[in-house]
Design a protein around this motif. Sequence first.
Motif, PDB file in Angstrom:
ATOM      1  N   LYS A  64       0.825  -1.207   0.000  1.00  0.00           N
ATOM      2  CA  LYS A  64       0.000   0.000   0.000  1.00  0.00           C
ATOM      3  C   LYS A  64       0.857   1.253   0.000  1.00  0.00           C
ATOM      4  N   LYS A  65       2.129   1.125   0.400  1.00  0.00           N
ATOM      5  CA  LYS A  65       3.047   2.257   0.353  1.00  0.00           C
ATOM      6  C   LYS A  65       3.818   2.282  -0.961  1.00  0.00           C
ATOM      7  N   LEU A  66       4.221   1.111  -1.420  1.00  0.00           N
ATOM      8  CA  LEU A  66       5.059   1.024  -2.607  1.00  0.00           C
ATOM      9  C   LEU A  66       4.276   1.266  -3.886  1.00  0.00           C
ATOM     10  N   ASN A  67       3.218   0.511  -4.097  1.00  0.00           N
ATOM     11  CA  ASN A  67       2.444   0.613  -5.330  1.00  0.00           C
ATOM     12  C   ASN A  67       1.280   1.581  -5.168  1.00  0.00           C
ATOM     13  N   SER A  68       1.008   2.295  -6.245  1.00  0.00           N
ATOM     14  CA  SER A  68      -0.088   3.262  -6.251  1.00  0.00           C
ATOM     15  C   SER A  68      -0.933   3.030  -7.491  1.00  0.00           C
ATOM     16  N   SER A  69      -1.904   3.895  -7.720  1.00  0.00           N
ATOM     17  CA  SER A  69      -2.701   3.798  -8.942  1.00  0.00           C
ATOM     18  C   SER A  69      -1.957   4.371 -10.132  1.00  0.00           C
ATOM     19  N   TYR A  70      -0.738   4.885  -9.875  1.00  0.00           N
ATOM     20  CA  TYR A  70       0.102   5.415 -10.944  1.00  0.00           C
ATOM     21  C   TYR A  70       1.168   4.385 -11.311  1.00  0.00           C
ATOM     22  N   PHE A  71       1.983   4.720 -12.294  1.00  0.00           N
ATOM     23  CA  PHE A  71       2.964   3.786 -12.850  1.00  0.00           C
ATOM     24  C   PHE A  71       4.171   3.627 -11.928  1.00  0.00           C
ATOM     25  N   GLU A  72       4.430   2.387 -11.499  1.00  0.00           N
ATOM     26  CA  GLU A  72       5.667   2.030 -10.802  1.00  0.00           C
ATOM     27  C   GLU A  72       6.411   1.030 -11.676  1.00  0.00           C
ATOM     28  N   SER A  73       7.721   1.250 -11.854  1.00  0.00           N
ATOM     29  CA  SER A  73       8.443   0.376 -12.778  1.00  0.00           C
ATOM     30  C   SER A  73       9.624  -0.283 -12.085  1.00  0.00           C
ATOM     31  N   SER A  74      10.837   0.184 -12.336  1.00  0.00           N
ATOM     32  CA  SER A  74      12.016  -0.528 -11.833  1.00  0.00           C
ATOM     33  C   SER A  74      12.174  -0.360 -10.324  1.00  0.00           C
ATOM     34  N   ALA A  75      12.790  -1.374  -9.693  1.00  0.00           N
ATOM     35  CA  ALA A  75      13.052  -1.350  -8.255  1.00  0.00           C
ATOM     36  C   ALA A  75      14.373  -2.034  -7.984  1.00  0.00           C
ATOM     37  N   THR A  76      15.062  -1.587  -6.940  1.00  0.00           N
ATOM     38  CA  THR A  76      16.383  -2.109  -6.607  1.00  0.00           C
ATOM     39  C   THR A  76      16.609  -1.936  -5.113  1.00  0.00           C
ATOM     40  N   MET A  77      17.328  -2.868  -4.498  1.00  0.00           N
ATOM     41  CA  MET A  77      17.495  -2.858  -3.046  1.00  0.00           C
ATOM     42  C   MET A  77      18.964  -2.909  -2.658  1.00  0.00           C
ATOM     43  N   LEU A  84      14.935   0.399  -0.288  1.00  0.00           N
ATOM     44  CA  LEU A  84      14.391   0.014  -1.577  1.00  0.00           C
ATOM     45  C   LEU A  84      14.199   1.280  -2.402  1.00  0.00           C
ATOM     46  N   TYR A  85      14.811   1.324  -3.574  1.00  0.00           N
ATOM     47  CA  TYR A  85      14.653   2.449  -4.504  1.00  0.00           C
ATOM     48  C   TYR A  85      13.772   1.998  -5.660  1.00  0.00           C
ATOM     49  N   PHE A  86      12.877   2.886  -6.108  1.00  0.00           N
ATOM     50  CA  PHE A  86      11.993   2.519  -7.206  1.00  0.00           C
ATOM     51  C   PHE A  86      11.564   3.767  -7.962  1.00  0.00           C
ATOM     52  N   VAL A  87      10.983   3.541  -9.137  1.00  0.00           N
ATOM     53  CA  VAL A  87      10.527   4.625 -10.003  1.00  0.00           C
ATOM     54  C   VAL A  87       9.005   4.685  -9.971  1.00  0.00           C
ATOM     55  N   SER A  88       8.470   5.896  -9.844  1.00  0.00           N
ATOM     56  CA  SER A  88       7.015   6.064  -9.801  1.00  0.00           C
ATOM     57  C   SER A  88       6.618   7.373 -10.469  1.00  0.00           C
ATOM     58  N   ILE A  99      12.480   9.059  -9.002  1.00  0.00           N
ATOM     59  CA  ILE A  99      13.031   7.994  -8.179  1.00  0.00           C
ATOM     60  C   ILE A  99      12.683   8.272  -6.720  1.00  0.00           C
ATOM     61  N   TYR A 100      12.163   7.250  -6.037  1.00  0.00           N
ATOM     62  CA  TYR A 100      11.808   7.319  -4.623  1.00  0.00           C
ATOM     63  C   TYR A 100      12.557   6.227  -3.873  1.00  0.00           C
ATOM     64  N   TYR A 101      12.582   6.343  -2.541  1.00  0.00           N
ATOM     65  CA  TYR A 101      13.113   5.251  -1.742  1.00  0.00           C
ATOM     66  C   TYR A 101      12.239   5.043  -0.513  1.00  0.00           C
ATOM     67  N   MET A 102      12.330   3.830   0.032  1.00  0.00           N
ATOM     68  CA  MET A 102      11.682   3.489   1.289  1.00  0.00           C
ATOM     69  C   MET A 102      12.740   2.899   2.200  1.00  0.00           C
ATOM     70  N   LYS A 103      12.717   3.281   3.473  1.00  0.00           N
ATOM     71  CA  LYS A 103      13.700   2.814   4.450  1.00  0.00           C
ATOM     72  C   LYS A 103      13.038   1.882   5.458  1.00  0.00           C
ATOM     73  N   THR A 108       9.398  -2.204  10.072  1.00  0.00           N
ATOM     74  CA  THR A 108       8.499  -1.210   9.500  1.00  0.00           C
ATOM     75  C   THR A 108       9.174  -0.458   8.361  1.00  0.00           C
ATOM     76  N   TRP A 109       8.438  -0.281   7.268  1.00  0.00           N
ATOM     77  CA  TRP A 109       8.936   0.487   6.131  1.00  0.00           C
ATOM     78  C   TRP A 109       8.345   1.894   6.149  1.00  0.00           C
ATOM     79  N   SER A 110       9.172   2.856   5.807  1.00  0.00           N
ATOM     80  CA  SER A 110       8.716   4.250   5.735  1.00  0.00           C
ATOM     81  C   SER A 110       7.808   4.443   4.534  1.00  0.00           C
ATOM     82  N   ASP A 111       7.111   5.570   4.521  1.00  0.00           N
ATOM     83  CA  ASP A 111       6.414   5.969   3.309  1.00  0.00           C
ATOM     84  C   ASP A 111       7.460   6.306   2.247  1.00  0.00           C
TER      85      ASP A 111
END
Length: 220
Positions: A64-77, A84-88, A99-103, A108-111
């Motif tokens: 629910k934090k990582l994926n949204s109703s918008y486009f998410e593509s590549s991810a790398t850890m 976790l870094y990903f494109v949205s 490019i976004y990241y979650m810690k 617990t993972w951050s927003d």
Amino acid sequence: PIPGRINTEYHDGATGFTPDGDLLIYRNIVGATRSGDIYFSKLSSSSGKWSAPREMLAREKMHKKLNSSYFESSATMTEDGNYLYFVSERPGGQGQADIYYMKQTGRTWSDPINVGPNINTKSDEKCVFIHPNGNILFFSSNGYDDCFGSYDLYYSIKDESGNWGKAINMGAPINTVQEEKTITVTKDGKFAYVGAYYTKDSHGDADIFMIDISSLGLVE
């Protein structure tokens, strides 16, 4: 096709691995993934098959934090599994695809957190790869004034305070007037594997090439 219930009749793509060996997958399935999401799959040691992809990490539900109703593509850890870094293309970023990241702290993972204007532009950043040491971020972008043409490959180095430095164009002959699509770098920092339209030794359209980048001295 790799064994297991990974591939569908729609768009399925491998983006990398987690430190635990889970496969990071991009999927775009009509009626299920909205406009593309990031999934995870585990390899069974007993059957040798990959599990059906899920929208979560084994240790913590995070879809629910990582994926949204918008486009998410590549991810790398990162190698330690904490970033976790990903494109949205979600709203509120610097431009189009960012490019976004979650810690991860404990379990617990951050927003999602935007990596900021030193990396993201008003245009597209995509095909992100974090070096295992967590301090060098590679990506493709068409938003910088020094682009050779279409998408170029860039990298940014994190300083001791945890801030990302200005993005650096990887230069010619790595970048051309064509599109440089993807990049993965070995742990020792000596070689990059790049998806590109280079004409030398091409087998047609975009191919994967191995490039000696040891002269950049990115990894000590």
